[in-house]
Design a protein around this motif. Structure first.
Motif, PDB file in Angstrom:
ATOM      1  N   LYS A 394       0.828  -1.204   0.000  1.00 53.25           N
ATOM      2  CA  LYS A 394       0.000   0.000   0.000  1.00 53.25           C
ATOM      3  C   LYS A 394       0.863   1.255   0.000  1.00 53.25           C
ATOM      4  O   LYS A 394       1.885   1.314   0.693  1.00 53.25           O
ATOM      5  CB  LYS A 394      -0.935   0.012   1.210  1.00 53.25           C
ATOM      6  CG  LYS A 394      -2.022  -1.039   1.178  1.00 53.25           C
ATOM      7  CD  LYS A 394      -2.958  -0.878   2.361  1.00 53.25           C
ATOM      8  CE  LYS A 394      -4.068  -1.935   2.324  1.00 53.25           C
ATOM      9  NZ  LYS A 394      -4.990  -1.804   3.482  1.00 53.25           N
ATOM     10  N   GLN A 395       0.421   2.272  -0.739  1.00 51.90           N
ATOM     11  CA  GLN A 395       1.065   3.576  -0.742  1.00 51.90           C
ATOM     12  C   GLN A 395       0.030   4.619  -0.333  1.00 51.90           C
ATOM     13  O   GLN A 395      -0.973   4.802  -1.013  1.00 51.90           O
ATOM     14  CB  GLN A 395       1.649   3.903  -2.121  1.00 51.90           C
ATOM     15  CG  GLN A 395       2.747   2.945  -2.543  1.00 51.90           C
ATOM     16  CD  GLN A 395       3.485   3.434  -3.776  1.00 51.90           C
ATOM     17  OE1 GLN A 395       3.375   4.590  -4.162  1.00 51.90           O
ATOM     18  NE2 GLN A 395       4.259   2.549  -4.403  1.00 51.90           N
ATOM     19  N   LEU A 396       0.282   5.261   0.787  1.00 51.75           N
ATOM     20  CA  LEU A 396      -0.683   6.214   1.344  1.00 51.75           C
ATOM     21  C   LEU A 396      -0.075   7.612   1.343  1.00 51.75           C
ATOM     22  O   LEU A 396       0.947   7.861   1.991  1.00 51.75           O
ATOM     23  CB  LEU A 396      -1.060   5.824   2.770  1.00 51.75           C
ATOM     24  CG  LEU A 396      -1.596   4.394   2.960  1.00 51.75           C
ATOM     25  CD1 LEU A 396      -1.779   4.090   4.451  1.00 51.75           C
ATOM     26  CD2 LEU A 396      -2.912   4.215   2.215  1.00 51.75           C
ATOM     27  N   PRO A 397      -0.660   8.548   0.636  1.00 48.84           N
ATOM     28  CA  PRO A 397      -0.138   9.920   0.625  1.00 48.84           C
ATOM     29  C   PRO A 397      -0.472  10.643   1.935  1.00 48.84           C
ATOM     30  O   PRO A 397      -1.458  10.335   2.603  1.00 48.84           O
ATOM     31  CB  PRO A 397      -0.863  10.562  -0.557  1.00 48.84           C
ATOM     32  CG  PRO A 397      -2.126   9.783  -0.698  1.00 48.84           C
ATOM     33  CD  PRO A 397      -1.813   8.368  -0.253  1.00 48.84           C
ATOM     34  N   PHE A 398       0.372  11.584   2.330  1.00 45.03           N
ATOM     35  CA  PHE A 398       0.098  12.416   3.509  1.00 45.03           C
ATOM     36  C   PHE A 398       0.703  13.792   3.277  1.00 45.03           C
ATOM     37  O   PHE A 398       1.588  13.977   2.429  1.00 45.03           O
ATOM     38  CB  PHE A 398       0.682  11.775   4.777  1.00 45.03           C
ATOM     39  CG  PHE A 398       2.179  11.691   4.806  1.00 45.03           C
ATOM     40  CD1 PHE A 398       2.935  12.718   5.363  1.00 45.03           C
ATOM     41  CD2 PHE A 398       2.845  10.593   4.267  1.00 45.03           C
ATOM     42  CE1 PHE A 398       4.318  12.639   5.376  1.00 45.03           C
ATOM     43  CE2 PHE A 398       4.225  10.511   4.281  1.00 45.03           C
ATOM     44  CZ  PHE A 398       4.975  11.545   4.842  1.00 45.03           C
ATOM     45  N   SER A 399       0.213  14.774   4.033  1.00 44.57           N
ATOM     46  CA  SER A 399       0.665  16.150   3.814  1.00 44.57           C
ATOM     47  C   SER A 399       1.578  16.674   4.909  1.00 44.57           C
ATOM     48  O   SER A 399       2.403  17.551   4.674  1.00 44.57           O
ATOM     49  CB  SER A 399      -0.549  17.088   3.667  1.00 44.57           C
ATOM     50  OG  SER A 399      -1.370  16.996   4.838  1.00 44.57           O
ATOM     51  N   ASN A 400       1.452  16.132   6.140  1.00 40.19           N
ATOM     52  CA  ASN A 400       2.275  16.656   7.239  1.00 40.19           C
ATOM     53  C   ASN A 400       2.510  15.554   8.280  1.00 40.19           C
ATOM     54  O   ASN A 400       2.009  14.425   8.142  1.00 40.19           O
ATOM     55  CB  ASN A 400       1.618  17.883   7.889  1.00 40.19           C
ATOM     56  CG  ASN A 400       0.173  17.610   8.300  1.00 40.19           C
ATOM     57  OD1 ASN A 400      -0.131  16.572   8.889  1.00 40.19           O
ATOM     58  ND2 ASN A 400      -0.729  18.532   7.970  1.00 40.19           N
TER      59      ASN A 400
END
Length: 415
Positions: A394-400
């Motif tokens: 799984k690849q999960l994007p995040f911002s901070n």
């Protein structure tokens, strides 16, 4: 290059051994704590007189001695029970409450017949104030659960009583040399030598019968106690058997008696043991890894009355006897954070926040050779326009940082 390669491998092995050892010790400490024992430490150097003036303690020839700058003779700590007992006795003539302590410390001994010396780590407990069979059984149950915690399943606890032998030889009025000789024969369960020894002495026939039977008083606790009670014992020895029966009953309530046998020929090398004694054996090690017992009279030598019981486990021998597959292995790194030169500040600050949340984190530039980046449970890639947390497929994007911490904690909760 070949030499460097060997050194590197040795270092890796050493790190793995240290890690496994520390994880093992941590498990032992956790088990001690669940029984209400608190950690205590003693000095590495002790006064030589502490041991030299006491009866039935460490062989003086086995102590490693040194002299301080005032001319006092000191020894490297050869035993932990004695200094702990001394400290408690100095502040208490009697105890109105139970005291439970544990320790994990190195002890130092030198074999009397050689120049070799040995540093070993002992993990042990001391329980002061409670003289009951329940306390005796608690100590043995703790030792058993400690072994079970570290997945040692094939072990044996031999339960005996220092008083049984002492009461028996009191009636024989033996000289010191004869007593030492008899102890050796009994410890070796050498039936022939015991019989020849008894024939040389003028000993009551009933006493002879009990002594010659000692090597056979080993095995199932209830059967041994029954067999011993059929011998011509004095009242004190019958009371001793009843004490062992009471301890066994409590161990039965704990549900741990399948690993316990009784050995009425058991003689501990420390003469300060006064009552119940026991030792523990595991496969692949030809000597006891656990030794302990009740020492109600030890504090008398410090002018105090403190009933006490304890045991010590030789951690070095324990590790020798454990299958490598049961030793704790090095856990993989939690997170590897990679970033390019432009995002270095963001990557390092994120790594700091993750470490403050007790994650194990390594950081690398994207330019680093891939072969040098270790396997980790999670990977984080910091890119110019996108941050990604990778776990398995799984690849999960995040911002901070808050986003990635939320993702990581959610994954932990599901496990």
């Amino acid at each position: 290059m070949y030499l460097y390669h060997n050194i590197e491998n040795d270092l890796v092995i050493n790190v793995e051994q240290i890690h496994a050892r520390q994880k093992l010790i941590q498990k032992i400490k956790q088990r001690f704590a669940t029984f209400g024992y608190q950690e205590i430490i003693t000095s590495t150097f002790e006064q030589y007189d502490l041991y030299a003036k006491m009866n039935g303690t460490v062989n003086h020839q086995e102590m490693i001695k040194t002299i301080d700058n005032t001319g006092q003779v000191l020894v490297l700590r050869p035993d932990v029970t004695i200094p702990i007992t001394q400290q408690i006795a100095l502040h208490n003539n009697e105890l109105r409450e139970d005291l439970r302590y544990f320790y994990v410390q190195d002890v130092f001994r030198q074999a009397a017949e050689t120049k070799d010396h040995r540093e070993s780590t002992q993990a042990g407990v001391e329980y002061f104030g409670n003289p009951s069979p329940q306390a005796d059984a608690e100590i043995i149950a703790l030792a058993i659960q400690m072994l079970q915690d570290i997945q040692v399943n094939n072990f044996k606890i031999e339960l005996g009583h220092a008083g049984f032998f002492k009461q028996l030889v009191t009636d024989m009025n033996l000289e010191k040399q004869d007593l030492s000789e008899l102890k050796q024969y009994i410890q070796a369960k050498n039936v022939t030598e015991i019989e020849q020894f008894l024939n040389r002495l003028s000993v009551d026939s009933e006493v002879k019968k009990v002594v010659s039977t000692l090597p056979f008083l080993y095995g199932n606790p209830l059967e041994v106690i029954l067999k011993a009670n059929n011998l011509p014992l004095n009242d004190e020895m019958k009371n001793t058997l009843q004490n062992l029966k009471n301890i066994y009953d409590v161990l039965d309530a704990y549900g741990v008696v399948k690993n316990v046998v009784i050995d009425l020929s058991l003689i501990n090398h420390m003469d300060y043991y006064s009552d119940m004694i026991f030792q523990g054996f595991i496969e692949k090690v030809g000597k006891p890894i656990i030794m302990g017992g009740r020492y109600n009279t030890l504090a008398n030598q410090f002018h105090s009355n403190l009933p006490a019981i304890g045991f010590a486990c030789d951690v070095n021998l324990l590790i020798e006897g454990i299958d490598n597959t049961t030793l704790p292995s090095i856990q993989p790194v939690d997170i590897v954070v990679t970033f390019n030169q432009q995002e270095e500040q963001q990557g390092l600050q994120l790594a700091s926040k993750l470490r403050n949340e007790n994650f194990t984190v390594l950081t690398y530039l994207d330019s680093q050779e891939k072969s040098r980046i270790p396997i980790s449970t999670f990977s984080i890639h910091i890119k110019e326009n996108e941050n990604i947390l990778i776990m398995k497929d799984k690849q999960l994007p995040f911002s901070n940082a808050e986003d990635v911490l939320s993702l990581l904690h959610r994954v932990k909760e599901r496990r």
